[in-house]
Design a protein around this motif. Sequence first.
Motif, short mmCIF file in Angstrom:
data_model
loop_
_atom_site.label_atom_id
_atom_site.label_comp_id
_atom_site.label_asym_id
_atom_site.label_seq_id
_atom_site.Cartn_x
_atom_site.Cartn_y
_atom_site.Cartn_z
N GLY A 98 -5.92 35.54 -37.02
CA GLY A 98 -6.75 34.55 -37.69
C GLY A 98 -7.84 34.03 -36.77
O GLY A 98 -7.66 33.92 -35.56
N LEU A 99 -8.99 33.73 -37.36
CA LEU A 99 -10.14 33.19 -36.62
C LEU A 99 -10.46 31.81 -37.16
O LEU A 99 -10.79 31.66 -38.34
CB LEU A 99 -11.35 34.11 -36.78
CG LEU A 99 -12.64 33.69 -36.10
CD1 LEU A 99 -12.46 33.64 -34.58
CD2 LEU A 99 -13.77 34.63 -36.48
N THR A 100 -10.31 30.80 -36.30
CA THR A 100 -10.61 29.42 -36.67
C THR A 100 -11.51 28.80 -35.61
O THR A 100 -11.75 29.39 -34.57
CB THR A 100 -9.32 28.56 -36.74
OG1 THR A 100 -8.79 28.40 -35.42
CG2 THR A 100 -8.28 29.19 -37.65
N GLY A 101 -11.93 27.61 -35.88
CA GLY A 101 -12.58 26.78 -34.87
C GLY A 101 -11.57 25.73 -34.45
O GLY A 101 -10.40 25.78 -34.84
N SER A 102 -12.00 24.80 -33.64
CA SER A 102 -11.13 23.66 -33.30
C SER A 102 -12.00 22.44 -33.10
O SER A 102 -13.19 22.54 -32.79
CB SER A 102 -10.31 23.95 -32.04
OG SER A 102 -11.12 23.98 -30.90
N TYR B 292 -3.35 28.34 -43.43
CA TYR B 292 -2.67 29.62 -43.22
C TYR B 292 -3.40 30.54 -42.25
O TYR B 292 -2.79 31.40 -41.63
CB TYR B 292 -2.41 30.35 -44.56
CG TYR B 292 -3.64 30.75 -45.34
CD1 TYR B 292 -4.37 31.88 -45.00
CD2 TYR B 292 -4.06 30.00 -46.42
CE1 TYR B 292 -5.49 32.25 -45.71
CE2 TYR B 292 -5.17 30.36 -47.14
CZ TYR B 292 -5.89 31.47 -46.79
OH TYR B 292 -6.99 31.83 -47.50
N VAL B 293 -4.70 30.36 -42.08
CA VAL B 293 -5.45 31.23 -41.14
C VAL B 293 -4.91 31.05 -39.73
O VAL B 293 -4.84 32.00 -38.96
CB VAL B 293 -6.95 30.93 -41.20
CG1 VAL B 293 -7.72 31.70 -40.14
CG2 VAL B 293 -7.51 31.27 -42.58
N SER B 294 -4.48 29.84 -39.38
CA SER B 294 -3.96 29.61 -38.03
C SER B 294 -2.45 29.74 -37.93
O SER B 294 -1.92 29.93 -36.85
CB SER B 294 -4.37 28.22 -37.54
OG SER B 294 -3.79 27.21 -38.34
N LEU B 295 -1.75 29.68 -39.05
CA LEU B 295 -0.28 29.69 -39.01
C LEU B 295 0.37 31.03 -39.33
O LEU B 295 1.36 31.39 -38.70
CB LEU B 295 0.28 28.64 -39.98
CG LEU B 295 -0.08 27.19 -39.66
CD1 LEU B 295 0.49 26.28 -40.72
CD2 LEU B 295 0.40 26.80 -38.29
#
Length: 135
Positions: free
Chosen positions: A104-108, A129-132
């Motif tokens: 998964g690709l997220t920002g923070s 769900y993208v991060s989990l």
Amino acid sequence: MNSPGNNEHLDSEKNSVETEKPKIKNESEDLIKRFAEELRALGGDFTICTAEELSDRVFEQLQAFGVNSILSWDEQHLPSGLMRSLQSRGIQISQDFDPEIKVGLTGSEAGIANTGTLVLSLDQGKPQYVSLIPE
């Protein structure tokens, strides 16, 4: 009107301000180093790069893991041009849940140095769900 004593005081204040700047930089560098150590201790990876180098670094990581499909937040929540750059290199990007996709690709929003924790916000276009779900 300034007297010699006043000029010395101003020069003294100027010098003290100049000596404080490196201290702030050193504290920031120490926090970055601590965050990197804690994140790595949790099995994460940490790389410092410029905005111009970001897509290259992300692509290199994906290649290292043999990944060609990722889940992602919507493009407006990520650095400009990142998704287009990855897609132009053959990376398939989906915002729809797919249990077969393992990255998964997220920002923070922030990082907590003491624990190596990333703070992620949830909002439209930033599904949890993208991060989990991904490995």
